[in-house]
Design a protein around this motif. Sequence first.
Motif, PDB file in Angstrom:
ATOM      1  N   ALA A   1      72.434  84.071  80.735  1.00 47.17           N
ATOM      2  CA  ALA A   1      73.397  84.870  79.971  1.00 47.17           C
ATOM      3  C   ALA A   1      73.764  84.163  78.672  1.00 47.17           C
ATOM      4  O   ALA A   1      73.877  84.805  77.616  1.00 47.17           O
ATOM      5  N   VAL A   2      73.926  82.850  78.717  1.00 48.41           N
ATOM      6  CA  VAL A   2      74.243  82.089  77.504  1.00 48.41           C
ATOM      7  C   VAL A   2      73.069  82.155  76.527  1.00 48.41           C
ATOM      8  O   VAL A   2      73.259  82.385  75.329  1.00 48.41           O
ATOM      9  N   VAL A   3      71.843  81.966  77.027  1.00 52.24           N
ATOM     10  CA  VAL A   3      70.650  82.018  76.168  1.00 52.24           C
ATOM     11  C   VAL A   3      70.531  83.391  75.529  1.00 52.24           C
ATOM     12  O   VAL A   3      70.270  83.518  74.324  1.00 52.24           O
ATOM     13  N   GLU A   4      70.725  84.440  76.315  1.00 53.17           N
ATOM     14  CA  GLU A   4      70.654  85.817  75.818  1.00 53.17           C
ATOM     15  C   GLU A   4      71.705  86.066  74.741  1.00 53.17           C
ATOM     16  O   GLU A   4      71.434  86.683  73.704  1.00 53.17           O
ATOM     17  N   THR A   5      72.918  85.558  74.964  1.00 54.52           N
ATOM     18  CA  THR A   5      73.999  85.748  73.996  1.00 54.52           C
ATOM     19  C   THR A   5      73.702  85.030  72.684  1.00 54.52           C
ATOM     20  O   THR A   5      73.964  85.560  71.608  1.00 54.52           O
ATOM     21  N   VAL A   6      73.138  83.814  72.776  1.00 57.35           N
ATOM     22  CA  VAL A   6      72.793  83.068  71.555  1.00 57.35           C
ATOM     23  C   VAL A   6      71.723  83.820  70.771  1.00 57.35           C
ATOM     24  O   VAL A   6      71.817  83.945  69.543  1.00 57.35           O
ATOM     25  N   GLU A   7      70.722  84.329  71.451  1.00 57.13           N
ATOM     26  CA  GLU A   7      69.631  85.018  70.764  1.00 57.13           C
ATOM     27  C   GLU A   7      70.077  86.348  70.146  1.00 57.13           C
ATOM     28  O   GLU A   7      69.538  86.775  69.134  1.00 57.13           O
ATOM     29  N   ASN A   8      71.056  87.015  70.760  1.00 59.60           N
ATOM     30  CA  ASN A   8      71.535  88.305  70.255  1.00 59.60           C
ATOM     31  C   ASN A   8      72.906  88.184  69.601  1.00 59.60           C
ATOM     32  O   ASN A   8      73.658  89.158  69.546  1.00 59.60           O
ATOM     33  N   TYR A   9      73.231  87.001  69.103  1.00 57.15           N
ATOM     34  CA  TYR A   9      74.566  86.736  68.560  1.00 57.15           C
ATOM     35  C   TYR A   9      74.913  87.673  67.402  1.00 57.15           C
ATOM     36  O   TYR A   9      76.022  88.188  67.322  1.00 57.15           O
ATOM     37  N   ALA A  10      73.975  87.906  66.507  1.00 53.43           N
ATOM     38  CA  ALA A  10      74.248  88.724  65.315  1.00 53.43           C
ATOM     39  C   ALA A  10      74.598  90.162  65.676  1.00 53.43           C
ATOM     40  O   ALA A  10      75.331  90.828  64.938  1.00 53.43           O
ATOM     41  N   ASP A  11      74.095  90.652  66.805  1.00 55.10           N
ATOM     42  CA  ASP A  11      74.379  92.029  67.213  1.00 55.10           C
ATOM     43  C   ASP A  11      75.767  92.179  67.825  1.00 55.10           C
ATOM     44  O   ASP A  11      76.326  93.268  67.835  1.00 55.10           O
ATOM     45  N   GLU A  12      76.320  91.066  68.335  1.00 57.70           N
ATOM     46  CA  GLU A  12      77.571  91.138  69.086  1.00 57.70           C
ATOM     47  C   GLU A  12      78.801  90.785  68.267  1.00 57.70           C
ATOM     48  O   GLU A  12      79.916  90.977  68.729  1.00 57.70           O
ATOM     49  N   VAL A  13      78.623  90.262  67.068  1.00 60.80           N
ATOM     50  CA  VAL A  13      79.773  89.843  66.259  1.00 60.80           C
ATOM     51  C   VAL A  13      79.753  90.583  64.925  1.00 60.80           C
ATOM     52  O   VAL A  13      78.724  91.121  64.507  1.00 60.80           O
ATOM     53  N   PRO A  14      80.879  90.598  64.218  1.00 61.62           N
ATOM     54  CA  PRO A  14      80.887  91.224  62.890  1.00 61.62           C
ATOM     55  C   PRO A  14      79.991  90.464  61.905  1.00 61.62           C
ATOM     56  O   PRO A  14      79.694  89.288  62.108  1.00 61.62           O
ATOM     57  N   ASP A  15      79.586  91.133  60.835  1.00 62.27           N
ATOM     58  CA  ASP A  15      78.665  90.535  59.864  1.00 62.27           C
ATOM     59  C   ASP A  15      79.209  89.259  59.244  1.00 62.27           C
ATOM     60  O   ASP A  15      78.458  88.339  58.952  1.00 62.27           O
ATOM     61  N   TRP A  16      80.527  89.172  59.042  1.00 62.92           N
ATOM     62  CA  TRP A  16      81.079  88.005  58.364  1.00 62.92           C
ATOM     63  C   TRP A  16      81.035  86.749  59.228  1.00 62.92           C
ATOM     64  O   TRP A  16      81.284  85.646  58.737  1.00 62.92           O
ATOM     65  N   LEU A  17      80.693  86.866  60.505  1.00 62.07           N
ATOM     66  CA  LEU A  17      80.576  85.700  61.382  1.00 62.07           C
ATOM     67  C   LEU A  17      79.144  85.186  61.477  1.00 62.07           C
ATOM     68  O   LEU A  17      78.887  84.233  62.199  1.00 62.07           O
ATOM     69  N   THR A  18      78.218  85.796  60.770  1.00 65.08           N
ATOM     70  CA  THR A  18      76.826  85.360  60.823  1.00 65.08           C
ATOM     71  C   THR A  18      76.510  84.441  59.648  1.00 65.08           C
ATOM     72  O   THR A  18      77.259  84.383  58.675  1.00 65.08           O
ATOM     73  N   ASN A  19      75.379  83.738  59.732  1.00 68.12           N
ATOM     74  CA  ASN A  19      75.045  82.794  58.659  1.00 68.12           C
ATOM     75  C   ASN A  19      73.987  83.320  57.690  1.00 68.12           C
ATOM     76  O   ASN A  19      73.645  82.631  56.734  1.00 68.12           O
ATOM     77  N   ARG A  20      73.447  84.497  57.899  1.00 65.62           N
ATOM     78  CA  ARG A  20      72.486  85.092  56.956  1.00 65.62           C
ATOM     79  C   ARG A  20      72.894  86.540  56.699  1.00 65.62           C
ATOM     80  O   ARG A  20      72.354  87.468  57.297  1.00 65.62           O
ATOM     81  N   GLN A  21      73.838  86.757  55.795  1.00 66.20           N
ATOM     82  CA  GLN A  21      74.304  88.101  55.492  1.00 66.20           C
ATOM     83  C   GLN A  21      73.478  88.688  54.356  1.00 66.20           C
ATOM     84  O   GLN A  21      73.300  88.038  53.337  1.00 66.20           O
ATOM     85  N   LYS A  22      72.990  89.888  54.564  1.00 62.90           N
ATOM     86  CA  LYS A  22      72.194  90.599  53.558  1.00 62.90           C
ATOM     87  C   LYS A  22      71.108  89.688  53.002  1.00 62.90           C
ATOM     88  O   LYS A  22      71.100  89.339  51.821  1.00 62.90           O
ATOM     89  N   GLU A  23      70.195  89.328  53.852  1.00 61.59           N
ATOM     90  CA  GLU A  23      69.098  88.423  53.505  1.00 61.59           C
ATOM     91  C   GLU A  23      68.349  88.939  52.283  1.00 61.59           C
ATOM     92  O   GLU A  23      68.233  90.139  52.088  1.00 61.59           O
ATOM     93  N   PHE A  24      67.847  88.041  51.430  1.00 64.05           N
ATOM     94  CA  PHE A  24      67.329  88.385  50.100  1.00 64.05           C
ATOM     95  C   PHE A  24      66.201  89.414  50.154  1.00 64.05           C
ATOM     96  O   PHE A  24      66.199  90.370  49.406  1.00 64.05           O
ATOM     97  N   TYR A  25      65.226  89.223  51.006  1.00 61.11           N
ATOM     98  CA  TYR A  25      64.053  90.099  51.015  1.00 61.11           C
ATOM     99  C   TYR A  25      64.273  91.370  51.831  1.00 61.11           C
ATOM    100  O   TYR A  25      63.935  92.457  51.398  1.00 61.11           O
ATOM    101  N   SER A  26      64.829  91.237  53.024  1.00 61.02           N
ATOM    102  CA  SER A  26      64.947  92.405  53.903  1.00 61.02           C
ATOM    103  C   SER A  26      66.285  93.115  53.771  1.00 61.02           C
ATOM    104  O   SER A  26      66.390  94.293  54.110  1.00 61.02           O
ATOM    105  N   GLY A  27      67.311  92.429  53.325  1.00 60.36           N
ATOM    106  CA  GLY A  27      68.630  93.032  53.217  1.00 60.36           C
ATOM    107  C   GLY A  27      69.367  93.120  54.536  1.00 60.36           C
ATOM    108  O   GLY A  27      70.455  93.686  54.605  1.00 60.36           O
ATOM    109  N   GLU A  28      68.798  92.562  55.594  1.00 67.11           N
ATOM    110  CA  GLU A  28      69.418  92.628  56.922  1.00 67.11           C
ATOM    111  C   GLU A  28      70.347  91.441  57.147  1.00 67.11           C
ATOM    112  O   GLU A  28      70.238  90.414  56.496  1.00 67.11           O
TER     113      GLU A  28
END
Length: 169
Positions: free
Chosen positions: A72-99
């Motif tokens: 469950a911990v491994v799964e949560t780490v891998e899907n972290y960006a889907d479970e938290v708001p965008d401002w808590l991630t470290n790659r917001q609106k990536e340059f090439y893909s915009g994701e």
Amino acid sequence: MSAEEPQGEQEDEDLRYFVRIGQTDLDGTKSVERSLIEMNGIGRRTARIVAEEAGVDRKATFGLLEDEEIEAVVETVENYADEVPDWLTNRQKEFYSGETSHEFGNELEMSRRHDINRMKMIDSYKGVRHKKGQKVRGQRTKSTGRTEGTIGVNVEEIREEQAEEGGEE
């Protein structure tokens, strides 16, 4: 109780000393939160959120958790960006893909290196500073960040020269 093993020895048998997430081995003898902090891209706040989302006590020893809890911990780490708001991630609106994504481990190091190389190629201000090996984020450079050695008067050298001149006369 003499027929059974002492509690400490039984815990040592069940303890996983290393827990692998992605390409990183985490210390199983530490708490869940402390072990997760050792990964690149996961800090204190992120580790706390991951433990909470996985439904695991953050102060529990990581290596003593059940296999389902570790998964469950491994799964949560891998899907972290889907479970938290965008401002808590470290790659917001990536340059090439915009994701928006959250990278950790070797992926984070690769993307940082790629971003710095892109800045160098387009000769942005930060790229030029990176090329020259100077400070990038506006810090002072007059008195700090020197790499060329001693600046100013080197008293020891002067004394050595005077001693040599005095010995020759």
